[in-house]
Structures are given as structure tokens and as C-alpha cells.
Scaffold this motif. Structure first.
Motif, PDB file in Angstrom:
ATOM      1  N   ILE B 464       0.842  -1.202   0.000  1.00 25.19           N
ATOM      2  CA  ILE B 464       0.000   0.000   0.000  1.00 25.19           C
ATOM      3  C   ILE B 464       0.872   1.246   0.000  1.00 25.19           C
ATOM      4  O   ILE B 464       0.675   2.172  -0.792  1.00 25.19           O
ATOM      5  CB  ILE B 464      -0.937  -0.007   1.229  1.00 25.19           C
ATOM      6  CG1 ILE B 464      -1.960  -1.126   1.101  1.00 25.19           C
ATOM      7  CG2 ILE B 464      -1.629   1.332   1.387  1.00 25.19           C
ATOM      8  CD1 ILE B 464      -2.790  -1.346   2.331  1.00 25.19           C
ATOM      9  N   LEU B 465       1.901   1.234   0.867  1.00 30.51           N
ATOM     10  CA  LEU B 465       2.749   2.420   0.951  1.00 30.51           C
ATOM     11  C   LEU B 465       3.571   2.605  -0.324  1.00 30.51           C
ATOM     12  O   LEU B 465       3.800   3.728  -0.771  1.00 30.51           O
ATOM     13  CB  LEU B 465       3.666   2.320   2.173  1.00 30.51           C
ATOM     14  CG  LEU B 465       2.899   2.310   3.504  1.00 30.51           C
ATOM     15  CD1 LEU B 465       3.857   2.210   4.670  1.00 30.51           C
ATOM     16  CD2 LEU B 465       2.040   3.559   3.637  1.00 30.51           C
ATOM     17  N   LEU B 466       3.976   1.470  -0.935  1.00 32.30           N
ATOM     18  CA  LEU B 466       4.733   1.564  -2.189  1.00 32.30           C
ATOM     19  C   LEU B 466       3.880   2.180  -3.289  1.00 32.30           C
ATOM     20  O   LEU B 466       4.363   2.977  -4.095  1.00 32.30           O
ATOM     21  CB  LEU B 466       5.189   0.175  -2.635  1.00 32.30           C
ATOM     22  CG  LEU B 466       6.542  -0.290  -2.123  1.00 32.30           C
ATOM     23  CD1 LEU B 466       6.864  -1.654  -2.696  1.00 32.30           C
ATOM     24  CD2 LEU B 466       7.612   0.713  -2.516  1.00 32.30           C
ATOM     25  N   LEU B 467       2.577   1.790  -3.319  1.00 34.85           N
ATOM     26  CA  LEU B 467       1.703   2.330  -4.356  1.00 34.85           C
ATOM     27  C   LEU B 467       1.479   3.825  -4.149  1.00 34.85           C
ATOM     28  O   LEU B 467       1.164   4.549  -5.090  1.00 34.85           O
ATOM     29  CB  LEU B 467       0.355   1.609  -4.346  1.00 34.85           C
ATOM     30  CG  LEU B 467       0.346   0.219  -4.966  1.00 34.85           C
ATOM     31  CD1 LEU B 467      -0.978  -0.464  -4.723  1.00 34.85           C
ATOM     32  CD2 LEU B 467       0.621   0.308  -6.452  1.00 34.85           C
ATOM     33  N   MET B 468       1.643   4.271  -2.904  1.00 38.39           N
ATOM     34  CA  MET B 468       1.418   5.684  -2.615  1.00 38.39           C
ATOM     35  C   MET B 468       2.504   6.548  -3.260  1.00 38.39           C
ATOM     36  O   MET B 468       2.239   7.677  -3.668  1.00 38.39           O
ATOM     37  CB  MET B 468       1.419   5.875  -1.105  1.00 38.39           C
ATOM     38  CG  MET B 468       0.933   7.209  -0.637  1.00 38.39           C
ATOM     39  SD  MET B 468       0.939   7.228   1.151  1.00 38.39           S
ATOM     40  CE  MET B 468       2.681   7.312   1.501  1.00 38.39           C
ATOM     41  N   ILE B 469       3.712   5.980  -3.366  1.00 38.00           N
ATOM     42  CA  ILE B 469       4.835   6.782  -3.872  1.00 38.00           C
ATOM     43  C   ILE B 469       4.566   7.311  -5.285  1.00 38.00           C
ATOM     44  O   ILE B 469       4.636   8.521  -5.507  1.00 38.00           O
ATOM     45  CB  ILE B 469       6.147   5.967  -3.815  1.00 38.00           C
ATOM     46  CG1 ILE B 469       6.496   5.719  -2.346  1.00 38.00           C
ATOM     47  CG2 ILE B 469       7.282   6.700  -4.512  1.00 38.00           C
ATOM     48  CD1 ILE B 469       7.646   4.786  -2.142  1.00 38.00           C
ATOM     49  N   PRO B 470       4.219   6.425  -6.278  1.00 34.44           N
ATOM     50  CA  PRO B 470       3.980   6.995  -7.613  1.00 34.44           C
ATOM     51  C   PRO B 470       2.814   7.966  -7.645  1.00 34.44           C
ATOM     52  O   PRO B 470       2.862   8.947  -8.405  1.00 34.44           O
ATOM     53  CB  PRO B 470       3.695   5.772  -8.484  1.00 34.44           C
ATOM     54  CG  PRO B 470       3.467   4.653  -7.568  1.00 34.44           C
ATOM     55  CD  PRO B 470       4.158   4.960  -6.295  1.00 34.44           C
ATOM     56  N   VAL B 471       1.780   7.729  -6.813  1.00 32.32           N
ATOM     57  CA  VAL B 471       0.637   8.645  -6.832  1.00 32.32           C
ATOM     58  C   VAL B 471       1.091  10.044  -6.446  1.00 32.32           C
ATOM     59  O   VAL B 471       0.680  11.039  -7.045  1.00 32.32           O
ATOM     60  CB  VAL B 471      -0.467   8.131  -5.882  1.00 32.32           C
ATOM     61  CG1 VAL B 471      -1.573   9.158  -5.759  1.00 32.32           C
ATOM     62  CG2 VAL B 471      -1.035   6.830  -6.391  1.00 32.32           C
TER      63      VAL B 471
END
Lengths: 167, 496
Positions: B464-471
Motif C-alpha cells: 500500500i505504501l509503495l503504491l502511494m509513492i507513484p501517486v
């Protein structure tokens, strides 16, 4: 001669199709459908599309319809009782939809016929022989052929997975 | 290109199919306790190898298998989207409690086969491949949606999916057969050539064929009025699969529709771009614009009333398809690149939102908004991430969703067409703000801090936190992604 045969098979085909729809007993309907497919196969033969005619008999009339027949018999479907609910004032939009669909369909057919009258299709005699189909299937259409086999695998495994009781 | 020569360009797909076969055999012969783990690992390795081969594929645009499939940067861009979405779902699947009562080997197998179908959808140039690839994806998805066999909702979802899918496939097939009848070929470029010389009388047939084909494609991207399956399927399916279905097949549907319809009905065959040619009596661009307006409005208005987060996200995904269709109403290079950009961004934010839903589901077993109360205090990091995903889905700066939406709107504004659609799009974004904020409110405002902490498995929270980075990253520094999209805007066309 061909014209007479064409009208004969067409009449039989339409009669059989009406029999399928109007009959209340599902088993008779299925048998009627087999008969309709046989007549359709005869029409293909008249068009010199022998391969597709043979396939029609083997696959549709033979395999698929027999499967239908078995399913209908195994499920022990009772003859349909007349149900008055189908034509009902509340379902007026069924009628409108059917009307739109039928008129669109007639328009399409009319247009096709008109286009054919002005510029008839080329005589494609000899096309669609077993050799032609085989060659196309193993050269330019090899990929779709293989993908179709994969598609059947997916469907098969999926069905077994969903249908078996114990996972 | 002949069949044997084509194989070297087909390696990623070959890896996927052959590893699927290996998995089937492993499933039969390996009966150990770690079977799930082993198959999970095997599929991840297969995806990795496929990714490597995809990376090595740098040839100029070409068509393989006698013109049936395109190998070009455009399809490769979408293949990366599919691979990324699949890997994310693979990584979190072992930690979703929903799936615990079921052995997962078939689950992984079907996902691999679906990825194969998606790859074909992105590169299809032949109507037969179009149909077969859509069917592979659909049948795989039917099974995946019904994966929780003990749960009635999941069964219902699968059955509804099958019925709608069969109907729309039939309708689409009828349209494809009419197209074949008019053009006399299944290859899209031949069809394009034949259509430019169509006798006037066949124009009505052409319009009907176009509408029927559009029905089939519309079903795949959940376009109103072909969206009825979406909420029920998305709610009943395991959440991991819902997340997957809302991203990957939707992207594939867009890839396929833009390419096939763009070639056959677009004005410029060289780049497949230009603008929509009106089929007699059927202004195609306006038609798409109307569908787009209906899709986003219906999606957003119904989303307001939902109390289940999964259903809410399902309707919101319908609305997002509407936003993307907005750009599709104008078929130029800018529009296609805006859609591709948005799809890439949508991948991160939507997957992220669904993964948080899995996180909550693992804890409580429900997906009502009620359950989200106080999450901001119990799992602050995840809640903040969810907040960012929601901001991005709404399209607020400084998130990637904002940039994506700006690109979509700028297409309409620069083309100086469909002003009303742009206005409607903005109004819809405002409506969507309301229901996204309901979740945010439940997480942060509706409860007092209790001091209780909940934590999920590190793999889940980490993803979840990794997906937040590109956003966040693409919200402030989006030129790398846009450059990638622009360089991917290269299609195969026979004139090259």
C-alpha cells in the motif's frame, strides 16, 4: 433443379423452425431443431460449401443437439404449460423492443438484398473445400487456432473448478 | 511475418502459456503441503521472466503471425500495465484472509491465463483474435469472480458475470460478423481499406455493426448502459480480484477499442489517429461523448448512495471509465496519450484504494463504511495512504490523479469541441469529492482516538505504501511518465 431444391429446403427449414418455437414439449422442439439443422446443411451443399455442410451435420445436428437432447431428458423438463403472463399490458416495452429489433433486422436484410441486386457477389465455387480450410487453418490462421485451444482449456478447467464439490 | 519467425517476437506470451501448463502439471503431481507457496512462486517467476523478455523487446513496430498481432510500443506500454497490476495482486494475495478457506493454486493459474488474454487484447489486429482474447479474459474472470465457492455473493457475482458476458459477446460477435461481411476480411487494415470504398447502401449495416461492436467493447470497460454487471460482480468477487478486474481488463478494453475502432473508423490509417470519421448518420465522436457523459454521471450519482466500500469503488470505477471516454471522443494523438497516462495513474490509485479495503476486510470481515471508523488512529500510515488515493481519485492536487484529469480535460479544450462534456466532467469530479470524503470522514473524524492499534501483514501494508509513492511522485513530477507515454504512441501500420 437447384432452385426447386432451394425452395423445398427453405420451406422445410422454416417449418421446422416454427415447430421448434411453437411446440410445448421440449423434446419435440429439440428434435425439430435437429431437422432444421439438417435442412440448413442441405442449403450449404446447394451453395457448394461442402465442408461447412458436413460440419453442420457432424457438429451441430450430431454432437451438440444430441447433447441438448440428453440434457433435456436428464433434467426431465415437463411440457410447458400455457402461461398468460407473456403478453401483458405491463410489458409493453417488450413489444417496443421487439418491434425495433425486427424493423432494424428487416432494414439490414433489405439493404443487403438491394446491394446484391446491383452488384452480385462473385462466384466463389470451389472455395471452402476441406483442403482450403485445412491450409488456412495451419498457415495464416494457426495462431487463432492455437488460441482457441487454449480458450477451451481455460473454460474446461474453470468449469471443473467451479463444479466440483470439494475444493 | 510467418509463424516460425513470429515466435521470437512472441516470447513473453509463450512464457506465460508454458508456465501455465507447468503449473497445471505441478498441481497434479506435487501434493506436498507447500503446494500453494510453490505455485505462487512459480507464477511470480514466470511473470518476472515475461517482464524481462518484454524489456528486451525493442524492435520497431511490426506485425506477427501473418498480421494477426502487432508488436509495437503501444501494446508494450499496456503490457507493462497488466504485468504491474498482476504482480501487485500476486504479492498481496497470500495475505488476504478472504481467500484462506480455498486452496489458491487455481487462482494463480487463472490469473496467469488472464494475463495472456490481456496481452493479446493489447496487440490484436484481427477480429478473430479480438474475439478469442476477450473470451479468454472473460472466462478467466468468471472463474476468479466465483472463487469463493462457499459464499453466495461470490456465486451470484460469477453467474451474473457469465450471463452478461455471454450476451455481450454474442452481440459483439454479430457486429464483428457484419463487419467481416462488408469488408470480406478479418484483418483490421483490410477492413479499413475496404470501408473507404463501401457502396453507399451498406452504410446502415456499417452503423449497426459499429454499434454492436461498441456494445462488446463497452461491456469490457463498464461503459453505461452496459455497466449493469459491474457493482454486483465487484462486490461479490474476492477483493483482490475486484481490484484486478477494475484495473487490468479495463485498460485492455481501452487499448483494444482505441486500436481496433481507431483503425477501422478513424480518419488517418498511418498513425491510426486523426479523428473519428462519421459513418453515415452516425457522428461517432458525439456518440462517444454522450456515452462518456452518461457513464460518469451514472457512476458518480449511484456511488453517493453506497454504504459498502467495495460497491462504492465499483461505481467510482465506472465513473473513471467515463472520464477516460471523454478524451476518446476526440481521437488524436493527444487524446490517446491522455488516456494512456490516466490509465497508468489509475492503476496505482485504484489498486491502492482496493488494497486498503483488503486491509480492512482482513481485520473485520465486512466492507461497510461503518467499519472504517477510527482507522486514522488505529493504523495511521495506511489511513493516510488511503486519503492520498482518495484525493487522487477525486483529482485534487498535488496527486497524480489531478495531473491525469488535467490532461483529459485539456484534450477537449484544445480541440475546442464538446465544451459541455468538459463542464460536466468538472461537475462530476465535484460530486465524486462528496462520496470519497465520506470514507475520509469515517477514517479520521467519526471516532475518538482509542489508542488501539491494528496492523496488517507487512507485505500488504508495504505494498500500500509503495503504491502511494507513484501517486504522489507523478503528482509533482510527471514528465517521466508522460515521456514514456509519448514514446509509446507508436503503432504498427502496414504502410510503414
Amino acid at each position: 433443379m437447384t432452385t426447386i431444391l432451394f425452395y423445398l429446403f427453405s420451406a422445410l427449414l422454416l417449418g421446422a423452425a416454427l415447430f421448434v418455437v411453437l411446440n410445448r414439449n421440449p423434446i419435440y422442439s429439440v428434435v425439430g431443431l435437429v431437422f432444421a439443422f439438417m435442412n440448413l446443411a442441405a442449403m450449404y451443399f446447394l451453395l457448394e460449401a461442402y465442408f461447412i455442410g458436413v460440419l453442420q451435420v457432424l457438429v451441430y445436428a450430431g454432437a451438440i443437439m444430441v447433447l441438448f437432447l440428453f440434457v433435456v431428458m436428464l433434467l426431465n423438463v415437463q411440457p410447458d404449460r400455457p402461461h398468460p403472463g407473456l403478453i401483458h399490458p405491463d410489458r409493453w416495452w417488450f413489444g417496443i423492443m421487439a418491434l425495433i429489433f425486427v424493423s432494424l433486422f428487416l432494414l439490414l436484410i433489405g439493404q443487403g438484398v438491394r446491394a446484391l441486386l446491383t452488384s452480385p457477389a462473385e462466384d466463389a465455387a470451389g472455395m471452402g473445400s476441406v483442403a482450403d480450410v485445412g491450409e488456412a487453418l495451419f498457415t495464416s490462421f494457426l495462431l487463432p487456432f492455437e488460441i482457441a485451444s487454449l480458450l477451451l482449456t481455460v473454460a474446461l478447467i474453470g468449469t471443473v473448478f467451479l463444479a466440483k464439490k470439494k475444493v | 511475418m510467418s509463424n516460425i519467425q513470429s515466435l521470437t517476437y512472441f516470447l513473453p506470451e509463450l512464457i506465460l502459456t508454458s508456465s501455465a501448463m507447468v503449473i497445471i502439471l505441478t498441481d497434479v503431481f506435487f501434493r506436498g503441503r507447500n503446494r500453494n507457496r510453490l505455485i505462487w512462486l512459480l507464477s511470480l517467476v514466470a511473470l518476472g521472466i515475461a517482464a524481462i523478455f518484454l524489456l528486451l523487446q525493442t524492435t520497431p513496430p511490426d506485425a506477427i503471425f501473418y498480421g494477426a498481432l502487432a508488436v509495437d510500443p503501444y501494446s508494450r506500454f499496456f503490457k507493462w500495465i497488466f504485468l504491474l497490476a498482476t504482480v501487485v495482486i500476486y504479492v498481496v494475495s497470500p495475505y488476504s484472509r478472504e481467500l484462506d478457506n480455498n486452496p489458491r493454486h487455481e487462482y494463480y493459474l487463472f490469473m496467469l491465463l488472464v494475463v495472456f488474454g490481456l496481452f493479446l487484447m493489447a496487440s490484436a489486429l484481427d477480429l478473430i483474435i479480438v474475439y478469442l482474447s476477450i473470451e479468454i479474459v472473460s472466462i478467466g474472470s468468471f472463474v476468479l469472480a466465483g472463487f469463493l465457492k462457499q459464499e453466495r455473493l461470490s456465486n451470484e457475482s460469477s453467474l451474473k458475470y457469465v450471463i452478461y458476458g455471454a450476451l455481450s459477446s454474442g452481440v459483439m460477435l454479430y457486429g464483428l460478423s457484419l463487419l467481416f461481411g462488408i469488408a470480406g476480411s478479418t484483418n483490421v487494415f483490410d477492413i479499413q481499406a475496404a470501408l473507404s470504398g463501401v457502396p453507399d447502401k451498406a452504410h446502415l449495416t456499417l452503423a449497426v455493426a459499429l454499434l454492436l461492436v461498441l456494445t462488446g467493447f463497452g461491456y469490457k470497460i463498464a461503459m453505461v448502459p452496459f455497466h449493469f454487471w459491474t457493482p454486483d460482480v465487484y462486490q461479490g468477487a474476492p477483493t483482490t480480484i475486484t481490484a484486478y478486474l477494475s484495473v487490468a481488463p479495463k485498460a485492455a478494453g481501452f487499448a483494444l477499442a482505441l486500436r481496433i475502432l481507431g483503425i477501422t473508423f478513424g480518419s488517418s490509417p498511418d498513425m491510426n489517429l486523426g479523428e473519428w470519421l462519421p459513418v453515415e448518420g452516425l457522428p461517432f465522436g458525439t456518440l462517444i461523448a454522450i456515452f462518456s457523459a452518461a457513464t460518469m454521471t451514472v457512476g458518480n450519482i449511484i456511488a453517493i448512495q453506497q454504504s459498502s466500500v467495495k460497491r462504492l469503488l465499483a461505481y467510482s470505477s465506472i465513473a473513471h471509465a467515463g472520464y477516460m471516454l471523454m478524451a476518446a471522443a476526440i481521437l488524436n494523438a493527444q487524446a490517446v496519450s491522455a488516456i494512456m497516462f490516466y490509465l497508468a495513474v489509475y492503476l496505482f490509485m485504484n489498486l491502492g484504494a482496493f488494497l486498503v479495503a483488503i486491509f480492512i476486510h482482513n481485520r473485520y470481515g465486512y466492507d461497510e463504511i461503518e467499519e472504517w471508523k477510527g482507522l486514522g488512529f488505529q493504523a495511521p500510515a495506511v489511513a493516510v495512504a488511503m486519503g492520498i488515493f482518495l484525493f487522487s481519485l477525486t483529482g485534487l492536487p498535488p496527486t497524480a490523479g489531478f495531473v491525469g484529469k488535467v490532461y483529459l480535460f485539456s484534450v477537449l479544450i484544445e480541440a475546442q469541441q464538446f465544451w459541455w462534456l468538459a463542464v460536466l466532467g468538472v461537475l462530476n469530479s465535484v460530486v465524486s469529492l462528496y462520496y470519497y470524503m465520506r470514507i475520509l470522514k469515517a477514517m479520521f473524524l467519526d471516532s475518538e482516538p482509542t489508542g488501539e492499534r491494528i496492523s496488517g501483514h507487512p507485505a500488504l501494508s508495504g505494498t500500500i505504501l509503495l503504491l502511494m509513492i507513484p501517486v504522489l511522485l507523478f503528482g509533482v513530477y510527471w514528465s517521466p511518465l508522460m515521456n514514456l507515454v509519448r514514446s509509446s504512441l507508436e503503432f504498427f501500420s502496414p504502410g510503414m
